[in-house]
Design a protein around this motif. Structure first.
Motif, mmCIF file in Angstrom:
data_model
loop_
_atom_site.group_PDB
_atom_site.id
_atom_site.type_symbol
_atom_site.label_atom_id
_atom_site.label_comp_id
_atom_site.label_asym_id
_atom_site.label_seq_id
_atom_site.Cartn_x
_atom_site.Cartn_y
_atom_site.Cartn_z
ATOM 1 N N PHE A 35 2.473 -12.286 -1.730
ATOM 2 C CA PHE A 35 2.219 -10.850 -1.632
ATOM 3 C C PHE A 35 1.111 -10.589 -0.626
ATOM 4 C CE2 PHE A 35 -0.626 -12.301 -5.008
ATOM 5 C CZ PHE A 35 -1.825 -11.658 -4.704
ATOM 6 N N GLU A 36 1.138 -9.390 -0.094
ATOM 7 C CA GLU A 36 0.075 -8.904 0.767
ATOM 8 C C GLU A 36 -0.622 -7.741 0.066
ATOM 9 O OE1 GLU A 36 1.644 -7.258 4.373
ATOM 10 O OE2 GLU A 36 2.866 -5.754 3.340
ATOM 11 N N ILE A 37 -1.883 -7.514 0.435
ATOM 12 C CA ILE A 37 -2.633 -6.410 -0.163
ATOM 13 C C ILE A 37 -2.948 -5.390 0.926
ATOM 14 C CG2 ILE A 37 -4.690 -5.711 -1.433
ATOM 15 C CD1 ILE A 37 -4.953 -8.593 -2.405
ATOM 16 N N ILE A 38 -2.552 -4.166 0.686
ATOM 17 C CA ILE A 38 -2.838 -3.066 1.619
ATOM 18 C C ILE A 38 -3.762 -2.087 0.906
ATOM 19 C CG2 ILE A 38 -1.839 -1.157 2.927
ATOM 20 C CD1 ILE A 38 0.689 -2.825 3.218
ATOM 21 N N PHE A 39 -4.976 -2.006 1.394
ATOM 22 C CA PHE A 39 -6.007 -1.161 0.785
ATOM 23 C C PHE A 39 -6.130 0.116 1.614
ATOM 24 C CE2 PHE A 39 -10.461 0.203 0.475
ATOM 25 C CZ PHE A 39 -10.623 0.285 -0.896
ATOM 26 N N VAL A 40 -5.928 1.250 0.971
ATOM 27 C CA VAL A 40 -5.969 2.541 1.672
ATOM 28 C C VAL A 40 -7.127 3.354 1.103
ATOM 29 C CG1 VAL A 40 -4.725 4.598 2.341
ATOM 30 C CG2 VAL A 40 -3.475 2.456 1.971
ATOM 31 N N ASP A 41 -8.170 3.519 1.901
ATOM 32 C CA ASP A 41 -9.307 4.305 1.449
ATOM 33 C C ASP A 41 -9.108 5.770 1.823
ATOM 34 O OD1 ASP A 41 -12.145 4.015 0.256
ATOM 35 O OD2 ASP A 41 -12.402 5.349 1.976
ATOM 36 N N ASP A 42 -9.287 6.635 0.828
ATOM 37 C CA ASP A 42 -9.005 8.065 0.996
ATOM 38 C C ASP A 42 -10.303 8.872 1.116
ATOM 39 O OD1 ASP A 42 -7.318 10.288 1.206
ATOM 40 O OD2 ASP A 42 -7.342 10.649 -0.957
ATOM 41 N N GLY A 43 -11.151 8.455 2.060
ATOM 42 C CA GLY A 43 -12.381 9.199 2.326
ATOM 43 C C GLY A 43 -13.521 8.902 1.378
ATOM 44 N N PRO A 63 -6.920 10.107 7.343
ATOM 45 C CA PRO A 63 -7.725 10.962 8.238
ATOM 46 C C PRO A 63 -8.754 11.792 7.479
ATOM 47 C CG PRO A 63 -5.389 11.110 8.773
ATOM 48 C CD PRO A 63 -5.484 10.368 7.486
ATOM 49 N N LYS A 64 -8.403 12.196 6.266
ATOM 50 C CA LYS A 64 -9.301 12.958 5.393
ATOM 51 C C LYS A 64 -8.866 12.731 3.959
ATOM 52 C CE LYS A 64 -6.461 17.151 5.699
ATOM 53 N NZ LYS A 64 -6.432 18.609 5.986
ATOM 54 N N ASN A 65 -9.681 13.112 3.017
ATOM 55 C CA ASN A 65 -9.320 12.961 1.615
ATOM 56 C C ASN A 65 -8.120 13.850 1.301
ATOM 57 O OD1 ASN A 65 -10.041 14.215 -1.453
ATOM 58 N ND2 ASN A 65 -10.036 11.994 -1.229
ATOM 59 N N GLY A 66 -6.967 13.219 1.099
ATOM 60 C CA GLY A 66 -5.736 13.978 0.919
ATOM 61 C C GLY A 66 -5.052 13.748 -0.406
ATOM 62 N N GLY A 67 -5.651 12.915 -1.271
ATOM 63 C CA GLY A 67 -5.045 12.663 -2.568
ATOM 64 C C GLY A 67 -4.253 11.367 -2.612
#
Length: 333
Positions: A35-43, A63-67
């Motif tokens: 498996f791979e880990i994709i970390f998405v930070d939302d601002g 790009p910005k805090n979008g939920g």
């Protein structure tokens, strides 16, 4: 499905520096390794990204805090796996969670999604409110295992081909994006909720915070029910619906007691009806935590149910006065 398909674990995150180390460490200890880990930070404004850098993962930023819906969709865009495993950053998976997810997909090719349940043990110990929510969340999930219509993507997997076909989560929604996605998925595929996939969750520590969340969520459910024209299959049972009505009536009976003691009797009758509408839940809590905490649990659950009931009332009123609110789920993807 290949014997060792690549799984893309997608972690949306917003200011969860407290729980992230446990989330990542649990992934490092998985029995399934491809498996791979994709970390998405939302601002985030805390040290979440610095923590993520300590682990083998791909890091992306919205790009910005979008939920959470936008963060999950962004992660899916960069995923290489055939299976997308969405995992909230406040959840630590049991070591066999990914392996068991793949086994469920292999057993039933009609599945578009496999979702797991929360453990009865919290990720971090807390007070009464956290204990209440942890046990309640576990019980409702474990008694709903099977084919469901609502998605639980705080620890849930979707075939990438299905996710792309459905064009992902609706980024215009909050608090209901999971059930809406699950509803669309069920039009062509099946969604399995299984107790073979488990994770420890860090629930709210304050009853006030939980109450606010449940109130807002209830408001947003009303136009969804209008669009779907029936309840979701899973948590929502006829008895629990009657229990909520009993709680709503009991809240009206409280101020009326100043006029007559008959309303006090009505209040007690409604509370009894509420308890018996989900009696198995309280029996479960009693076995886990004893008599005293069961009483606390009942009080907390009555409060949360009352808050949700009046959220539904607000949602119904919004349906009357706002055409935009009525059409919230009427759109083309």
């Amino acid at each position: 499905m290949n014997s060792k398909p690549l799984v893309s674990v997608i972690i949306p995150n917003y200011n969860y520096e407290k729980t992230l180390p446990k989330c990542f460490e649990a992934l490092m200890n998985q029995t399934y390794k491809n498996f791979e880990i994709i970390f998405v930070d939302d601002g985030s404004t805390d040290n979440s990204i610095e923590i993520a850098k300590k682990y083998p993962c791909k890091i992306f930023k919205t790009p910005k805090n979008g939920g959470v819906a936008a963060a999950r969709n962004l992660g899916a865009e960069y995923a290489s796996g055939d299976i997308l495993f969405f995992l909230d950053s406040d959840v630590a998976l049991y070591k066999d969670a990914i392996e068991n997810t793949l086994k469920e997909f292999e057993k039933d090719t009609s599945l578009g999604s496999v979702c797991g349940i929360y453990s009865k043990d919290p990720l971090f110990k807390g007070g009464w409110a956290k204990d209440y929510r942890t046990l309640q969340g576990h019980y409702w999930r474990i008694t709903s295992v099977g084919y469901v219509t609502a998605g639980f993507f705080s620890l849930g997997a979707v075939k990438k081909s299905v996710f792309q076909e459905l064009k992902g989560f609706n980024v215009n929604l909050s608090n209901t994006e999971e059930i809406e996605f699950g509803n669309r998925l069920n039009e062509k595929y099946r969604l399995l909720l299984t107790d073979k996939v488990v994770g420890c969750h860090d629930d709210e520590e304050r009853l006030k915070t939980l109450a606010r969340k449940m109130h807002i969520r209830a408001i947003q459910r009303i136009p969804f029910y209008l669009h779907r024209k029936k309840l979701t299959k899973g948590f929502e049972t006829p008895l629990r619906g009657l229990g909520m009505l009993a709680v709503g009536l009991s809240t009206l009976a409280i101020p009326a007691t100043i006029f007559s003691l008959y309303f006090a009797a009505l209040f007690l009758a409604c509370v009894l009806a509420f308890v018996f509408s989900d009696f198995g839940q309280y029996r479960f809590v009693y076995k886990e935590k004893g008599f005293f905490f069961t009483l606390i649990f009942i009080v907390f659950h009555w409060i949360i149910t009352a808050v949700a009931f009046w959220g539904f009332v607000r949602g119904a009123l919004s349906m009357i006065f706002s055409s935009k609110f009525r059409k919230k789920y009427s759109y083309e993807r």
